[in-house]
Design an enzyme around this catalytic site. Structure first.
Site, PDB file in Angstrom:
ATOM      1  N   THR A  90      -4.360  29.991  20.818  1.00 26.86           N
ATOM      2  CA  THR A  90      -4.320  29.753  19.371  1.00 26.86           C
ATOM      3  C   THR A  90      -4.062  28.305  19.012  1.00 26.86           C
ATOM      4  O   THR A  90      -4.720  27.745  18.122  1.00 26.86           O
ATOM      5  CB  THR A  90      -3.263  30.662  18.719  1.00 26.86           C
ATOM      6  OG1 THR A  90      -3.594  32.025  19.013  1.00 26.86           O
ATOM      7  CG2 THR A  90      -3.234  30.470  17.215  1.00 26.86           C
ATOM      8  N   TYR A 149     -18.774   4.827  -8.990  1.00 28.01           N
ATOM      9  CA  TYR A 149     -18.034   5.993  -9.485  1.00 28.01           C
ATOM     10  C   TYR A 149     -18.300   6.159 -10.978  1.00 28.01           C
ATOM     11  O   TYR A 149     -18.360   5.183 -11.726  1.00 28.01           O
ATOM     12  CB  TYR A 149     -16.533   5.777  -9.248  1.00 28.01           C
ATOM     13  CG  TYR A 149     -15.851   6.899  -8.498  1.00 28.01           C
ATOM     14  CD1 TYR A 149     -16.370   7.387  -7.304  1.00 28.01           C
ATOM     15  CD2 TYR A 149     -14.672   7.457  -8.978  1.00 28.01           C
ATOM     16  CE1 TYR A 149     -15.731   8.401  -6.609  1.00 28.01           C
ATOM     17  CE2 TYR A 149     -14.019   8.477  -8.291  1.00 28.01           C
ATOM     18  CZ  TYR A 149     -14.561   8.949  -7.114  1.00 28.01           C
ATOM     19  OH  TYR A 149     -13.931   9.956  -6.431  1.00 28.01           O
ATOM     20  N   THR A 166      -3.004  11.528   4.755  1.00 25.22           N
ATOM     21  CA  THR A 166      -2.638  12.822   4.195  1.00 25.22           C
ATOM     22  C   THR A 166      -3.898  13.540   3.730  1.00 25.22           C
ATOM     23  O   THR A 166      -4.072  14.745   3.951  1.00 25.22           O
ATOM     24  CB  THR A 166      -1.659  12.642   3.025  1.00 25.22           C
ATOM     25  OG1 THR A 166      -0.520  11.906   3.481  1.00 25.22           O
ATOM     26  CG2 THR A 166      -1.213  13.987   2.484  1.00 25.22           C
ATOM     27  N   ARG A 222       3.608   7.254   3.411  1.00 22.97           N
ATOM     28  CA  ARG A 222       4.324   6.043   3.780  1.00 22.97           C
ATOM     29  C   ARG A 222       3.944   4.887   2.865  1.00 22.97           C
ATOM     30  O   ARG A 222       2.895   4.904   2.223  1.00 22.97           O
ATOM     31  CB  ARG A 222       4.009   5.645   5.231  1.00 22.97           C
ATOM     32  CG  ARG A 222       4.423   6.650   6.281  1.00 22.97           C
ATOM     33  CD  ARG A 222       4.244   6.073   7.673  1.00 22.97           C
ATOM     34  NE  ARG A 222       2.864   5.624   7.906  1.00 22.97           N
ATOM     35  CZ  ARG A 222       2.502   4.827   8.908  1.00 22.97           C
ATOM     36  NH1 ARG A 222       3.402   4.377   9.758  1.00 22.97           N
ATOM     37  NH2 ARG A 222       1.227   4.467   9.047  1.00 22.97           N
ATOM     38  N   ASP A 271      -6.236   3.075  -3.377  1.00 18.87           N
ATOM     39  CA  ASP A 271      -6.180   2.802  -1.942  1.00 18.87           C
ATOM     40  C   ASP A 271      -7.569   2.834  -1.325  1.00 18.87           C
ATOM     41  O   ASP A 271      -7.905   2.007  -0.472  1.00 18.87           O
ATOM     42  CB  ASP A 271      -5.244   3.785  -1.237  1.00 18.87           C
ATOM     43  CG  ASP A 271      -5.594   5.245  -1.521  1.00 18.87           C
ATOM     44  OD1 ASP A 271      -6.333   5.529  -2.492  1.00 18.87           O
ATOM     45  OD2 ASP A 271      -5.125   6.115  -0.757  1.00 18.87           O
ATOM     46  N   ARG A 272      -8.403   3.778  -1.760  1.00 19.62           N
ATOM     47  CA  ARG A 272      -9.791   3.824  -1.274  1.00 19.62           C
ATOM     48  C   ARG A 272     -10.549   2.561  -1.688  1.00 19.62           C
ATOM     49  O   ARG A 272     -11.268   1.959  -0.887  1.00 19.62           O
ATOM     50  CB  ARG A 272     -10.508   5.056  -1.836  1.00 19.62           C
ATOM     51  CG  ARG A 272     -10.017   6.382  -1.310  1.00 19.62           C
ATOM     52  CD  ARG A 272     -10.645   7.539  -2.077  1.00 19.62           C
ATOM     53  NE  ARG A 272     -12.089   7.647  -1.855  1.00 19.62           N
ATOM     54  CZ  ARG A 272     -12.899   8.408  -2.594  1.00 19.62           C
ATOM     55  NH1 ARG A 272     -12.418   9.093  -3.633  1.00 19.62           N
ATOM     56  NH2 ARG A 272     -14.192   8.477  -2.314  1.00 19.62           N
ATOM     57  N   ASP A 298       0.870  -1.179   0.000  1.00 18.97           N
ATOM     58  CA  ASP A 298       0.000   0.000   0.000  1.00 18.97           C
ATOM     59  C   ASP A 298       0.905   1.226   0.000  1.00 18.97           C
ATOM     60  O   ASP A 298       1.406   1.646   1.047  1.00 18.97           O
ATOM     61  CB  ASP A 298      -0.907  -0.005   1.232  1.00 18.97           C
ATOM     62  CG  ASP A 298      -1.803   1.238   1.327  1.00 18.97           C
ATOM     63  OD1 ASP A 298      -1.840   2.019   0.358  1.00 18.97           O
ATOM     64  OD2 ASP A 298      -2.446   1.421   2.378  1.00 18.97           O
TER      65      ASP A 298
END
Length: 288
Positions: A198, A94, A136, A11, A103-104, A6
Site C-alpha cells: 500500500t 491570464y 504545497t 515556508r 509566486d507563480r 517569498d
C-alpha cells in the site's frame, strides 16, 4: 540592500540583492511560519542594513503583517508584488492578471531572465519553457517566445505566459489520502511501475499523477508551438516525483524520436524574479 521575500503556503524564503553591485545572497534562508522570529535575527546578520523589501505572499494577510512588523523594526518598508499584464520581458495572458498567484508570476519572471537553454544561433527558433513547481500545490506553467521581427538573441527575448495548471502537491495528495480514508496510511515509500504494497502504491500513484500533468503540458506545448519544450523544476516536493517525471518524459521523447533533454533544477526562481524586478525599480528611481 533590498530584501527579497517569498512567503509561501508552508515556508518563507528570504534573500537579498545589492542594487549597486547586483550581488545576491550566497545562501537563501527559509523559515516555517511559526519561526518568523528567525527572520529578525537573519536581517541583523546582513552585510549591509536593508533599505527596503520586495516580496510575494500567498500565505495570507496575517503572515504578511508579521513580516512587515519585523522588517519595520529595521526601518525597512515592504512592498508586495502581484500579477500584472506585463512585467520585465514577460506578458501575462491570464484573464485577470492580478489574480495570478504572485509566486507563480515572479517565478516565471525569474525563469525569463535566464539565458535560453537552446538558443545557440541567431536563426534558431526558441523553444517553449515549462516551469514545474512542486510545493504545497503543484503548478505547471509555460513561457513561449513572442518573436519581434527576426530578433532571437537572448537579451531581446520577450515571453508570453499563455497559462498553466494548478493541482495538489505531492505532500498534499499524500495527506489527503491519509486524512480522508479509513485505512490508507500516510505513505512514505519508493515508486515503482507495479507496486506490491500500500505505501508503495500511494507513493507511485502520486508520482504518476504529477508526472502525467507535466507530460500533458509538455505535449500541449509541442502540439501548439511545434517545438519540444525545455522543462525546469523547483519546489520541495520534487524529490518525491523526480524519478517518475524524468522516466515518463524521456520515454515519450524516445517514442517521438526527439532528443532526450535533462530537466534543470531551479532552487529559487521567485526570488530570482524579485531580484530582477528590484534592480529595475531601483534603476527607474535613480533615473528620476
Amino acid at each position: 540592500m533590498i530584501i527579497l521575500i517569498d512567503a509561501g503556503n508552508t515556508r518563507i524564503k528570504a534573500g537579498w540583492v545589492n542594487p549597486d553591485t547586483c550581488e545576491r545572497e550566497l545562501t537563501v534562508v527559509a523559515f516555517q511560519h511559526a519561526d518568523l522570529d528567525q527572520l529578525a535575527h537573519w536581517v541583523g546578520t546582513l552585510p549591509l542594513p536593508p533599505t527596503s523589501a520586495l516580496g510575494v505572499n500567498v500565505a495570507g494577510p496575517t503572515v504578511a503583517a508579521a513580516i512587515e512588523k519585523i522588517l519595520s523594526k529595521h526601518n525597512c518598508s515592504t512592498e508586495w508584488v502581484t500579477g500584472e499584464p506585463q512585467t520585465l520581458n514577460v506578458t501575462n495572458a491570464y484573464a485577470n492578471p492580478e489574480l495570478l498567484g504572485s509566486d507563480r508570476w515572479l517565478a516565471l519572471l525569474g525563469l525569463a531572465q535566464r539565458p535560453h537553454p537552446k538558443l545557440e544561433h541567431a536563426d534558431t527558433t526558441p523553444c517553449p519553457l515549462i516551469l514545474a513547481g512542486f510545493g504545497t500545490a503543484t503548478t505547471i506553467d509555460t513561457l513561449v517566445v513572442k518573436k519581434a521581427g527576426d530578433e532571437t538573441q537572448a537579451d531581446n527575448l520577450h515571453y508570453q505566459f499563455p497559462g498553466g495548471l494548478i493541482l495538489p502537491g505531492p505532500a498534499l495528495m499524500r495527506t489527503a489520502l491519509a486524512e480522508n480514508t479509513a485505512h490508507l496510511p500516510d505513505a512514505n515509500s519508493n515508486t515503482t511501475i507495479y507496486p506490491t504494497h500500500t505505501h508503495q502504491s500511494i507513493a507511485s500513484g502520486i508520482a504518476a499523477a504529477q508526472a502525467g500533468a507535466v507530460l500533458r503540458q509538455w505535449l500541449a506545448a509541442l502540439e501548439y508551438y511545434g517545438l519540444a519544450p525545455q522543462v525546469f523544476a523547483t519546489g520541495g516536493g520534487w524529490p518525491l516525483v523526480k524519478e517518475e517525471v524524468i522516466r515518463l518524459l524521456h520515454f515519450t521523447q524516445g517514442r517521438l524520436d526527439l532528443p532526450t533533454t535533462p530537466i534543470e533544477w531551479l532552487p529559487t526562481p521567485a526570488l530570482d524574479g524579485l531580484a530582477a524586478l528590484a534592480l529595475q525599480l531601483q534603476q527607474s528611481k535613480n533615473l528620476n
